[in-house]
Design a protein around this motif. Structure first.
Motif, PDB file in Angstrom:
ATOM      1  N   UNK A 164       0.836  -1.204   0.000  1.00 26.59           N
ATOM      2  CA  UNK A 164       0.000   0.000   0.000  1.00 26.59           C
ATOM      3  C   UNK A 164       0.870   1.253   0.000  1.00 26.59           C
ATOM      4  N   UNK A 165       1.928   1.258   0.789  1.00 27.26           N
ATOM      5  CA  UNK A 165       2.833   2.410   0.829  1.00 27.26           C
ATOM      6  C   UNK A 165       3.515   2.618  -0.519  1.00 27.26           C
ATOM      7  N   UNK A 166       3.948   1.535  -1.178  1.00 21.51           N
ATOM      8  CA  UNK A 166       4.601   1.658  -2.475  1.00 21.51           C
ATOM      9  C   UNK A 166       3.638   2.185  -3.537  1.00 21.51           C
ATOM     10  N   UNK A 167       2.398   1.709  -3.522  1.00 22.03           N
ATOM     11  CA  UNK A 167       1.402   2.169  -4.484  1.00 22.03           C
ATOM     12  C   UNK A 167       1.109   3.650  -4.260  1.00 22.03           C
ATOM     13  N   UNK A 168       0.942   4.057  -3.002  1.00 23.42           N
ATOM     14  CA  UNK A 168       0.701   5.466  -2.710  1.00 23.42           C
ATOM     15  C   UNK A 168       1.883   6.335  -3.137  1.00 23.42           C
ATOM     16  N   UNK A 169       3.085   5.855  -2.886  1.00 24.68           N
ATOM     17  CA  UNK A 169       4.279   6.608  -3.273  1.00 24.68           C
ATOM     18  C   UNK A 169       4.340   6.774  -4.789  1.00 24.68           C
ATOM     19  N   UNK A 170       4.058   5.699  -5.517  1.00 24.92           N
ATOM     20  CA  UNK A 170       4.089   5.754  -6.979  1.00 24.92           C
ATOM     21  C   UNK A 170       3.060   6.751  -7.496  1.00 24.92           C
ATOM     22  N   UNK A 171       1.847   6.696  -6.945  1.00 28.04           N
ATOM     23  CA  UNK A 171       0.793   7.625  -7.371  1.00 28.04           C
ATOM     24  C   UNK A 171       1.132   9.066  -7.001  1.00 28.04           C
ATOM     25  N   UNK A 172       1.775   9.260  -5.859  1.00 22.09           N
ATOM     26  CA  UNK A 172       2.146  10.598  -5.389  1.00 22.09           C
ATOM     27  C   UNK A 172       3.090  11.281  -6.372  1.00 22.09           C
ATOM     28  N   UNK A 173       4.066  10.522  -6.886  1.00 22.84           N
ATOM     29  CA  UNK A 173       5.070  11.088  -7.780  1.00 22.84           C
ATOM     30  C   UNK A 173       4.672  11.052  -9.251  1.00 22.84           C
ATOM     31  N   UNK A 174       3.541  10.438  -9.567  1.00 22.95           N
ATOM     32  CA  UNK A 174       3.058  10.383 -10.941  1.00 22.95           C
ATOM     33  C   UNK A 174       2.272  11.659 -11.222  1.00 22.95           C
ATOM     34  N   UNK A 175       2.868  12.573 -11.981  1.00 26.04           N
ATOM     35  CA  UNK A 175       2.240  13.866 -12.252  1.00 26.04           C
ATOM     36  C   UNK A 175       1.214  13.816 -13.375  1.00 26.04           C
ATOM     37  N   UNK A 176       0.996  12.642 -13.958  1.00 29.59           N
ATOM     38  CA  UNK A 176       0.060  12.553 -15.067  1.00 29.59           C
ATOM     39  C   UNK A 176      -1.365  12.271 -14.604  1.00 29.59           C
ATOM     40  N   UNK A 177      -1.550  11.933 -13.332  1.00 26.43           N
ATOM     41  CA  UNK A 177      -2.877  11.609 -12.821  1.00 26.43           C
ATOM     42  C   UNK A 177      -3.155  12.410 -11.559  1.00 26.43           C
ATOM     43  N   UNK A 178      -4.436  12.677 -11.329  1.00 27.13           N
ATOM     44  CA  UNK A 178      -4.818  13.298 -10.071  1.00 27.13           C
ATOM     45  C   UNK A 178      -4.581  12.310  -8.938  1.00 27.13           C
ATOM     46  N   UNK A 179      -4.276  12.845  -7.796  1.00 25.79           N
ATOM     47  CA  UNK A 179      -4.044  12.009  -6.621  1.00 25.79           C
ATOM     48  C   UNK A 179      -5.033  12.429  -5.543  1.00 25.79           C
ATOM     49  N   UNK A 180      -6.002  11.585  -5.275  1.00 22.89           N
ATOM     50  CA  UNK A 180      -7.036  11.897  -4.302  1.00 22.89           C
ATOM     51  C   UNK A 180      -7.146  10.750  -3.309  1.00 22.89           C
ATOM     52  N   UNK A 181      -7.231  11.103  -2.049  1.00 18.47           N
ATOM     53  CA  UNK A 181      -7.469  10.100  -1.016  1.00 18.47           C
ATOM     54  C   UNK A 181      -8.827  10.407  -0.400  1.00 18.47           C
ATOM     55  N   UNK A 182      -9.704   9.430  -0.402  1.00 23.78           N
ATOM     56  CA  UNK A 182     -11.026   9.584   0.202  1.00 23.78           C
ATOM     57  C   UNK A 182     -11.129   8.638   1.387  1.00 23.78           C
ATOM     58  N   UNK A 183     -11.791   9.096   2.404  1.00 28.18           N
ATOM     59  CA  UNK A 183     -12.032   8.230   3.549  1.00 28.18           C
ATOM     60  C   UNK A 183     -13.361   8.586   4.172  1.00 28.18           C
ATOM     61  N   UNK A 184     -13.938   7.637   4.837  1.00 31.33           N
ATOM     62  CA  UNK A 184     -15.209   7.837   5.501  1.00 31.33           C
ATOM     63  C   UNK A 184     -14.941   7.942   6.992  1.00 31.33           C
ATOM     64  N   UNK A 185     -15.459   8.980   7.578  1.00 32.41           N
ATOM     65  CA  UNK A 185     -15.276   9.171   9.010  1.00 32.41           C
ATOM     66  C   UNK A 185     -16.622   8.998   9.698  1.00 32.41           C
ATOM     67  N   UNK A 186     -16.636   8.195  10.727  1.00 34.57           N
ATOM     68  CA  UNK A 186     -17.863   7.945  11.469  1.00 34.57           C
ATOM     69  C   UNK A 186     -17.794   8.716  12.788  1.00 34.57           C
ATOM     70  N   UNK A 187     -18.849   9.474  13.048  1.00 37.09           N
ATOM     71  CA  UNK A 187     -18.923  10.219  14.299  1.00 37.09           C
ATOM     72  C   UNK A 187     -19.864   9.498  15.255  1.00 37.09           C
ATOM     73  N   UNK A 188     -19.408   9.269  16.439  1.00 40.24           N
ATOM     74  CA  UNK A 188     -20.253   8.681  17.468  1.00 40.24           C
ATOM     75  C   UNK A 188     -20.664   9.774  18.443  1.00 40.24           C
TER      76      UNK A 188
END
Length: 98
Positions: A73-97
């Motif tokens: 997962x870290x290697x894939x994120x690193x590769x995507x981070x340095x790839x300037x040809x694609x947008x890099x977006x991280x989405x996450x769902x946060x649950x509030x209690x």
């Protein structure tokens, strides 16, 4: 963790990550592959007989599958981070209690 099938290995010759989906038997003759997690020698299992293609440790090892997945997962994120040809977006769902 259940048995993890290693989809990636590191090519010892050029230090690149190799996916089993792109594995060529001719390449395997002149290249040595290592586990991205523990560094042990791996062999390609192309998936004959309906089995899932994967890399496997050449010798019986105690390699932590969860650590392997974390490192991938870290290697894939690193590769995507340095790839300037694609947008890099991280989405996450946060649950509030409340």
């Amino acid at each position: 963790m259940a048995n993890v099938l290693y989809k990636y290995a590191i090519d010892e010759n050029d230090k690149r990550l190799v996916c089993i989906d792109n594995f060529d038997k001719k390449f395997g003759v002149v290249h040595t592959y290592r586990c991205p997690n523990c560094g042990a020698i791996m062999i390609a299992k192309p998936g004959n007989g309906g089995r899932t293609p994967h890399f496997a440790h050449k010798y019986v090892m105690e390699c932590n599958g969860e650590t392997y997945l974390h490192k991938m997962a870290k290697l894939v994120l690193q590769k995507r981070w340095y790839d300037n040809t694609q947008d890099f977006t991280i989405k996450y769902k946060q649950i509030y209690y409340v």
